[in-house]
Design a protein around this motif. Structure first.
Motif, mmCIF file in Angstrom:
data_model
loop_
_atom_site.group_PDB
_atom_site.id
_atom_site.type_symbol
_atom_site.label_atom_id
_atom_site.label_comp_id
_atom_site.label_asym_id
_atom_site.label_seq_id
_atom_site.Cartn_x
_atom_site.Cartn_y
_atom_site.Cartn_z
ATOM 1 N N CYS A 114 7.515 -1.747 -0.720
ATOM 2 C CA CYS A 114 6.534 -1.866 0.417
ATOM 3 C C CYS A 114 6.991 -1.606 1.879
ATOM 4 C CB CYS A 114 5.912 -3.444 0.405
ATOM 5 S SG CYS A 114 4.803 -3.925 -0.949
ATOM 6 N N THR A 115 8.388 -1.758 1.928
ATOM 7 C CA THR A 115 8.958 -1.371 3.139
ATOM 8 C C THR A 115 8.813 -0.033 3.197
ATOM 9 O OG1 THR A 115 10.188 -3.412 3.280
ATOM 10 C CG2 THR A 115 11.115 -1.619 4.689
ATOM 11 N N ILE A 116 9.377 0.843 2.168
ATOM 12 C CA ILE A 116 9.589 2.329 2.472
ATOM 13 C C ILE A 116 8.230 3.251 2.220
ATOM 14 C CG2 ILE A 116 12.037 2.226 1.988
ATOM 15 C CD1 ILE A 116 11.276 3.644 -0.876
ATOM 16 N N SER A 117 7.345 2.501 1.355
ATOM 17 C CA SER A 117 5.989 3.322 1.413
ATOM 18 C C SER A 117 4.847 2.288 0.745
ATOM 19 C CB SER A 117 6.284 4.001 -0.195
ATOM 20 O OG SER A 117 5.014 4.766 -0.293
ATOM 21 N N PRO A 118 4.410 1.719 2.105
ATOM 22 C CA PRO A 118 3.271 0.513 2.203
ATOM 23 C C PRO A 118 2.028 1.190 1.929
ATOM 24 C CG PRO A 118 3.953 1.116 4.328
ATOM 25 C CD PRO A 118 5.244 1.858 3.354
ATOM 26 N N SER A 119 1.497 0.376 0.993
ATOM 27 C CA SER A 119 0.191 0.759 0.687
ATOM 28 C C SER A 119 -0.474 -0.507 -0.131
ATOM 29 C CB SER A 119 0.172 1.854 -0.700
ATOM 30 O OG SER A 119 0.344 1.162 -1.999
ATOM 31 N N PRO A 120 -1.824 -0.617 0.008
ATOM 32 C CA PRO A 120 -2.544 -1.765 -0.444
ATOM 33 C C PRO A 120 -2.344 -2.109 -1.945
ATOM 34 C CG PRO A 120 -3.896 -0.421 0.873
ATOM 35 C CD PRO A 120 -2.942 0.164 0.815
ATOM 36 N N ILE A 121 -2.279 -1.118 -2.680
ATOM 37 C CA ILE A 121 -2.123 -1.083 -4.285
ATOM 38 C C ILE A 121 -0.549 -1.799 -4.471
ATOM 39 C CG2 ILE A 121 -1.628 0.028 -6.502
ATOM 40 C CD1 ILE A 121 -4.635 -0.011 -5.803
ATOM 41 N N THR A 122 0.505 -1.269 -3.719
ATOM 42 C CA THR A 122 1.882 -1.985 -3.807
ATOM 43 C C THR A 122 1.857 -3.239 -3.429
ATOM 44 O OG1 THR A 122 2.796 0.366 -3.351
ATOM 45 C CG2 THR A 122 4.156 -1.450 -3.209
ATOM 46 N N GLU A 123 1.057 -3.531 -2.276
ATOM 47 C CA GLU A 123 0.988 -5.080 -1.993
ATOM 48 C C GLU A 123 0.260 -5.972 -2.868
ATOM 49 O OE1 GLU A 123 2.337 -6.754 0.701
ATOM 50 O OE2 GLU A 123 2.850 -4.772 1.729
ATOM 51 N N MET A 124 -0.763 -5.253 -3.598
ATOM 52 C CA MET A 124 -1.532 -5.874 -4.757
ATOM 53 C C MET A 124 -0.408 -6.168 -5.798
ATOM 54 S SD MET A 124 -4.912 -5.096 -7.003
ATOM 55 C CE MET A 124 -3.905 -3.959 -7.919
ATOM 56 N N ASN A 125 0.261 -5.327 -6.244
ATOM 57 C CA ASN A 125 1.259 -5.463 -7.326
ATOM 58 C C ASN A 125 2.355 -6.311 -7.105
ATOM 59 O OD1 ASN A 125 -0.309 -3.557 -9.118
ATOM 60 N ND2 ASN A 125 0.990 -1.864 -8.329
ATOM 61 N N LEU A 152 -8.809 -1.519 -1.414
ATOM 62 C CA LEU A 152 -9.139 -2.162 -2.551
ATOM 63 C C LEU A 152 -10.439 -2.680 -3.051
ATOM 64 C CD1 LEU A 152 -5.840 -4.411 -2.176
ATOM 65 C CD2 LEU A 152 -5.784 -2.340 -3.448
ATOM 66 N N GLU A 153 -11.245 -2.512 -2.081
ATOM 67 C CA GLU A 153 -12.647 -3.472 -2.475
ATOM 68 C C GLU A 153 -13.378 -2.632 -3.537
ATOM 69 O OE1 GLU A 153 -14.576 -3.966 1.170
ATOM 70 O OE2 GLU A 153 -13.127 -5.555 1.640
ATOM 71 N N THR A 154 -13.080 -1.440 -4.136
ATOM 72 C CA THR A 154 -13.564 -0.749 -5.150
ATOM 73 C C THR A 154 -12.707 -0.870 -6.394
ATOM 74 O OG1 THR A 154 -12.753 1.286 -4.555
ATOM 75 C CG2 THR A 154 -15.097 0.722 -3.682
ATOM 76 N N PHE A 155 -11.747 -1.453 -6.121
ATOM 77 C CA PHE A 155 -10.743 -1.424 -7.454
ATOM 78 C C PHE A 155 -10.822 -2.592 -8.309
ATOM 79 C CE2 PHE A 155 -5.682 -1.507 -8.584
ATOM 80 C CZ PHE A 155 -5.987 -0.322 -9.570
ATOM 81 N N TYR A 156 -11.089 -2.612 -9.431
ATOM 82 C CA TYR A 156 -11.713 -3.517 -10.653
ATOM 83 C C TYR A 156 -10.266 -4.535 -10.533
ATOM 84 C CZ TYR A 156 -8.932 -1.326 -14.302
ATOM 85 O OH TYR A 156 -8.091 -1.182 -15.098
#
Length: 180
Positions: A114-125, A152-156
């Motif tokens: 999450c530090t080197i490549s932040p993304s909502p999916i990574t945060e969710m994981n 993320l709102e469209t990601f089941y």
């Protein structure tokens, strides 16, 4: 598709111009994920979650190959997202049971990712790892604080994770709404 991707990546690992740490780490990642393919779906095509997968169906030859590629990826002076993602996948492949998974190490790796490549999916994981280490309440806070969660709102799986968190918090009404 994964077999074709692995074939192409293997060619890159064999070419002296493309033998980079990231290439080997990507190949390791694909080996680790592919090793579990036979245990991910029921005969009817339904998803089998990791805690319920039959580890006897895992391809341990591919896990060994993934380890070899990870060793080859351990040169140079940088760590790529592929290195971290492969290390996370490695942590899922190595224990003899789901209960013996090193969730603290997985959480450390997700924090780094999450530090080197932040993304909502990574945060969710990462929230999944937080739930395993610190509990559902901390995971809920983490999920609620994900930046750019609109993506993320469209990601089941986002709602499925909320359902799991609320189930563990014994808020069955919110769990039902999330799963629906």
């Amino acid at each position: 598709l994964i077999n074709e991707a692995m074939l192409l990546c293997r060619l890159l690992t064999e070419n002296s111009y493309t033998q980079q740490p990231e290439t080997f780490a990507l190949m390791a990642l694909m080996c680790f994920h592919s090793s579990r393919s036979e245990s991910r779906l029921t005969e009817q095509g339904e998803i089998i979650l990791l805690p319920h997968q039959d580890r006897g169906k895992w391809n341990f030859k591919l896990i060994d190959q993934g380890n070899d590629y990870m060793n080859k990826a351990a040169f140079g002076d940088s760590i790529s997202t592929y290195h971290l993602e492969a290390a996370i996948a490695f942590e899922h492949c190595m224990p003899e049971s789901f209960d013996k998974t090193n969730w603290k190490r997985i959480l450390e790796l997700y924090e780094w990712l999450c530090t080197i490549s932040p993304s909502p999916i990574t945060e969710m994981n990462k929230a999944v790892a937080i739930m395993q280490v610190y509990g559902a309440s901390e995971a809920l806070t983490s999920l609620q604080n994900i930046p750019n969660k609109k993506k993320l709102e469209t990601f089941y799986l986002y709602y499925s994770l909320f359902g799991e968190v609320y189930s563990r918090l014994h808020d069955l009404e919110q769990a039902r709404k999330s799963f629906e």
